[in-house]
Enzyme design. Structure first.
Site, PDB file in Angstrom:
ATOM      1  N   TYR A 175      -6.112  -3.650  12.934  1.00 31.09           N
ATOM      2  CA  TYR A 175      -6.986  -2.574  12.427  1.00 31.09           C
ATOM      3  C   TYR A 175      -8.453  -2.714  12.810  1.00 31.09           C
ATOM      4  CZ  TYR A 175      -3.230  -0.378   9.848  1.00 31.09           C
ATOM      5  OH  TYR A 175      -2.073   0.284   9.513  1.00 31.09           O
ATOM      6  N   GLU A 218       1.265  -0.928  13.896  1.00 30.76           N
ATOM      7  CA  GLU A 218       0.302  -0.283  12.999  1.00 30.76           C
ATOM      8  C   GLU A 218      -1.097  -0.363  13.593  1.00 30.76           C
ATOM      9  OE1 GLU A 218       0.017  -1.089   8.830  1.00 30.76           O
ATOM     10  OE2 GLU A 218       2.180  -1.387   8.635  1.00 30.76           O
ATOM     11  N   TRP A 275      -0.251   4.208  12.695  1.00 27.77           N
ATOM     12  CA  TRP A 275      -0.053   4.333  11.245  1.00 27.77           C
ATOM     13  C   TRP A 275      -0.851   5.520  10.776  1.00 27.77           C
ATOM     14  CZ3 TRP A 275       3.420   2.111   8.314  1.00 27.77           C
ATOM     15  CH2 TRP A 275       3.270   2.147   6.920  1.00 27.77           C
ATOM     16  N   ASP A 280       0.816  -1.212   0.000  1.00 32.92           N
ATOM     17  CA  ASP A 280       0.000   0.000   0.000  1.00 32.92           C
ATOM     18  C   ASP A 280       0.848   1.259   0.000  1.00 32.92           C
ATOM     19  OD1 ASP A 280      -2.119   1.709   2.346  1.00 32.92           O
ATOM     20  OD2 ASP A 280      -2.436   1.461   0.180  1.00 32.92           O
ATOM     21  N   LYS A 291      -4.199   7.958   6.702  1.00 28.15           N
ATOM     22  CA  LYS A 291      -4.152   7.604   8.131  1.00 28.15           C
ATOM     23  C   LYS A 291      -3.139   8.462   8.908  1.00 28.15           C
ATOM     24  CE  LYS A 291      -5.824   2.845   7.731  1.00 28.15           C
ATOM     25  NZ  LYS A 291      -5.772   2.693   6.250  1.00 28.15           N
ATOM     26  N   ASN A 308       0.381  -5.475  13.733  1.00 27.18           N
ATOM     27  CA  ASN A 308      -0.415  -4.536  12.927  1.00 27.18           C
ATOM     28  C   ASN A 308      -1.875  -4.952  13.095  1.00 27.18           C
ATOM     29  OD1 ASN A 308       2.030  -3.618  12.078  1.00 27.18           O
ATOM     30  ND2 ASN A 308       1.792  -4.216   9.928  1.00 27.18           N
ATOM     31  N   TYR A 311     -10.536  -1.622   9.354  1.00 25.79           N
ATOM     32  CA  TYR A 311     -10.790  -2.642   8.338  1.00 25.79           C
ATOM     33  C   TYR A 311     -11.828  -3.661   8.778  1.00 25.79           C
ATOM     34  CZ  TYR A 311      -7.120  -0.649   5.514  1.00 25.79           C
ATOM     35  OH  TYR A 311      -6.378   0.216   4.752  1.00 25.79           O
ATOM     36  N   ASN A 326       7.437  -7.389   6.450  1.00 26.53           N
ATOM     37  CA  ASN A 326       6.231  -6.689   6.875  1.00 26.53           C
ATOM     38  C   ASN A 326       5.017  -7.492   6.418  1.00 26.53           C
ATOM     39  OD1 ASN A 326       4.712  -4.333   7.950  1.00 26.53           O
ATOM     40  ND2 ASN A 326       3.915  -4.393   5.853  1.00 26.53           N
ATOM     41  N   GLU A 327       4.295  -8.013   7.404  1.00 27.16           N
ATOM     42  CA  GLU A 327       3.024  -8.683   7.147  1.00 27.16           C
ATOM     43  C   GLU A 327       3.111  -9.838   6.156  1.00 27.16           C
ATOM     44  OE1 GLU A 327       0.047  -5.886   6.295  1.00 27.16           O
ATOM     45  OE2 GLU A 327      -0.043  -5.342   8.391  1.00 27.16           O
TER      46      GLU A 327
HETATM   47  C1  LIG Z   1      -3.646  -4.597   6.983  1.00 28.46           C
HETATM   48  C2  LIG Z   1      -2.446  -4.215   6.167  1.00 28.46           C
HETATM   49  C3  LIG Z   1      -1.395  -3.588   7.030  1.00 28.46           C
HETATM   50  N1  LIG Z   1      -1.038  -2.206   6.709  1.00 28.46           N
HETATM   51  C4  LIG Z   1       0.064  -2.129   5.738  1.00 28.46           C
HETATM   52  C5  LIG Z   1       0.380  -0.675   5.369  1.00 28.46           C
HETATM   53  O1  LIG Z   1       1.383  -0.620   4.379  1.00 28.46           O
HETATM   54  C6  LIG Z   1      -0.902  -0.012   4.869  1.00 28.46           C
HETATM   55  O2  LIG Z   1      -0.655   1.328   4.461  1.00 28.46           O
HETATM   56  C7  LIG Z   1      -1.934  -0.017   6.005  1.00 28.46           C
HETATM   57  C8  LIG Z   1      -3.236   0.655   5.562  1.00 28.46           C
HETATM   58  O3  LIG Z   1      -4.017   0.013   4.858  1.00 28.46           O
HETATM   59  O4  LIG Z   1      -3.414   1.830   5.917  1.00 28.46           O
HETATM   60  C9  LIG Z   1      -2.240  -1.442   6.394  1.00 28.46           C
END
Ligand SMILES: CCCN1C[C@@H](O)[C@H](O)[C@@H](C(=O)O)C1
Length: 600
Positions: A471, A509, A554, A166, A573, A469, A475, A414-415
């Site tokens: 959300y 995050e 984040w 992203d 964000k 991370n 999300y 990362n992830e």
């Molecule tokens: C759920 C994915 C993790 N995270 C990665 C980061 O690079 C993205 O910018 C962030 C987002 O979607 O704001 C989510």
């Protein structure tokens, strides 16, 4: 010379000239540049700033979105006074891959768009003359490269980047280019690792030189220029009485000077600033100099208006001012190693860095989020080739950044998709192969995504501490449902608490996209009020578990991403806008962080 990554400098033995400014630039839309000998001269170039990503300068979409081969060229005068020395071109970052030509001679290629590489051009140089420096570059994304993605070919024949990540695929010579010269026999690398005694410190050093001949001496000076220790030989211990330690937000630096001599003649000299400090993980504590530290900071991006991913000293100056204003003490170099100047800022300001390689997008769900497959990433037939590049970039990141006191830990991915057992062999090898890279043996970690929870991740055994991370509130379980999001988060953390795992967790995050200026009472998603409510929820959770030892929302600032129906001209964000002005949440979080004792 080609594996040397020492920060360039000029002194009585060495020469360094930045080649920043306007270069010739040309898209190679038909990939004919090689056949048409662009290696000698570009046929119809425009001018392009370096360092800069090329993307945002253009007013047409074909150019901004260009994916494929593109060329840079610059004519450089090399003085005869450098004759007899090793001559190199050092590229801070060429994103994502490059081949270097000098006066039509191919010198070397490099893969990886976020770390420096050095081209030894000694054999191709014309002294006291103009030299034609040419780069053929390419910015295509592939599943067996870092960062991971695909390159689609549209029906009109044009290529398009399909990132599994992203952030926008900004491309070009994103960091400075240096013309350097060193003596034939020179300092190739050094290491400096500190241990602490009661009221003293020992800096164990090693020096690598390009030739065995010549003697090595080392001098350590304090901030007043006073010599505090000296050493002889390519390895040794410098004992410092009453050291001024490098501490979080209370940084003290020393200058290490290495001299190479033969028959009492100075052959080479290299100086660098180092910090005397120790890092350790003890139970669920992160220790700096034996004291617990709680991380307050951000996930960031190297991202700004006009120059894209290019390193910009002005933006970095503003970002550090904002982070200090917030009461922060750390950041993660999400999702790639940053320009060396950033680590030097952090060394001086006493910030801790989680240094991350661009092993991002190793997750088909991310691809499906952007139109990929629904399978485990590590079942892919691309992982063998990917692993070689992955280990190579971790090796270069540690090689480049190992002497920075600010670097706290290495984030190796990362992830990644660790919710399938097929990830385990890749992780086992990666954590074993990287163990010995860092002479300071800093902790190694990776970020665990929403799908990689206490119950579902097969790779919890590998990291020295955890980066989560998470959300909820954005999300999933968003808006009025955020209370369920909090309950779900607490349920997962209760499992960590009840387990026999006793390692720190840092939230690396969490956040909400927020349109600056959008206000609503009561809140709605995208409003500034909602961003605060989401942070308040997470902070209530953080304050409930003593093994949570860091909070890095984040993101520090809004940043550019691919176009999409979930992105309003990029990711919003940020606690600050892309032009680095505060949203309401910045004032809320600043109050929380300035009220927290950083060592609690
Ligand atoms: C759920 C994915 C993790 N995270 C990665 C980061 O690079 C993205 O910018 C962030 C987002 O979607 O704001 C989510």
């Amino acid at each position: 010379m080609e594996k040397e990554l020492l920060y360039p400098l000029t002194n009585q033995c060495r020469f360094d000239q930045k080649l920043d400014g306007l270069w010739d630039f040309e898209f190679d839309r038909e990939s004919q540049g090689g056949a048409q000998h662009w290696t000698q001269q570009l046929p119809d170039p425009i001018k392009m700033p370096v360092p800069a990503s090329f993307n945002d300068f253009f007013t047409d979409k074909d150019s901004r979105e260009f994916t494929g081969d593109f060329w840079y060229a610059k004519r450089v005068f090399i003085p005869g006074s450098l004759r007899g020395q090793l001559i190199g071109l050092r590229f801070g970052a060429a994103t994502h891959r490059a081949t270097v030509y000098v006066n039509g001679q191919e010198i070397r290629s490099h893969e990886g768009g976020f770390l420096p590489f050095l081209a030894d051009i000694t054999s191709a140089v014309k002294f006291d003359a103009e030299n034609e420096i040419v780069l053929k570059m390419n910015n295509e994304l592939h599943r067996d490269a870092l960062p991971a993605g695909d390159t689609a070919v549209l029906k009109n024949g044009k290529k398009m980047a399909k990132p599994f990540f992203d952030f926008y695929n900004y491309s070009g010579l994103n960091r400075s280019v240096h013309l350097i010269a060193t003596p034939q026999n020179h300092v190739v690398d050094y290491t400096a690792v500190s241990t602490l005694q009661d009221d003293a410190a020992t800096v164990h050093y090693t020096v690598t030189t390009s030739q065995a001949a010549a003697s090595v001496s080392v001098t350590l000076r304090d901030e007043k220029g006073q010599v505090v220790a000296t050493g002889n030989g390519r390895t040794g211990d410098l004992v410092v009485q009453h050291p001024l330690l490098w501490n979080v937000r209370d940084a003290h630096l020393y200058t290490l000077t290495i001299q190479l001599k033969a028959n009492d003649q100075l052959i080479d000299e290299y100086s660098d600033e180092i910090g005397i400090r120790t890092i350790a993980i003890a139970g669920h504590q992160i220790l700096v100099n034996g004291q617990p530290v709680y991380l307050k900071g951000f996930g960031r991006h190297e991202d700004s208006i006009y120059a894209g991913r290019a390193f910009d000293l002005n933006v970095e100056m503003r970002d550090f001012e904002l982070m200090k204003w917030m009461g922060a003490n750390s950041f993660r170099t999400s999702h790639y190693p940053y320009d060396e100047e950033v680590y030097r800022f952090a060394d001086r300001e006493g910030f801790l860095i989680i240094d991350e390689v661009p092993a991002v997008g190793f997750k088909m769900a991310a691809a499906s989020f952007l139109g990929g497959l629904d399978q485990s990433f590590f079942d892919g037939d691309w992982t063998e080739e990917l692993y070689k590049k992955h280990l190579d970039q971790i090796t270069d990141m540690v090689h480049r950044d190992k002497n920075h006191p600010s670097v706290l830990a290495w984030s190796l991915l990362n992830e990644p998709d660790t919710s399938s057992e097929s990830a385990v062999p890749y992780f086992e090898k990666l954590f074993a192969d990287t163990k010995a890279l860092d002479p300071d043996q800093r902790p190694r970690t990776f970020t665990l995504n929403e799908d990689d929870t206490f119950d579902t991740s097969y790779c919890k055994q590998f990291p020295d501490f955890y980066l989560l991370n998470r959300y909820p509130g954005w999300y999933h379980k968003w808006g009025y449902e955020i209370s369920d999001g909090e309950a779900g988060l607490r349920a997962e953390l209760d499992k960590w608490a009840a387990s026999d795992i006793d390692k720190p967790i840092v939230f690396s995050e969490y956040g909400a996209d927020t349109q600056p200026g959008l206000h609503k009472l009561p809140s709605v998603m995208w409003s500034e009020e909602y961003q605060i409510e989401l942070l308040q929820m997470f902070n209530r959770v953080f304050d409930s578990y003593d093994f949570i030892r860091g909070e890095q929302p984040w993101n520090l600032a809004d940043f550019q991403t691919v176009e999409g129906n979930m992105r309003v001209n990029g990711n919003k964000k940020g606690l600050f806008t892309r032009d680095r002005q505060p949203k309401a949440a910045a004032f809320y979080l600043r109050k929380r962080w300035l009220d927290i004792d950083p060592n609690f």
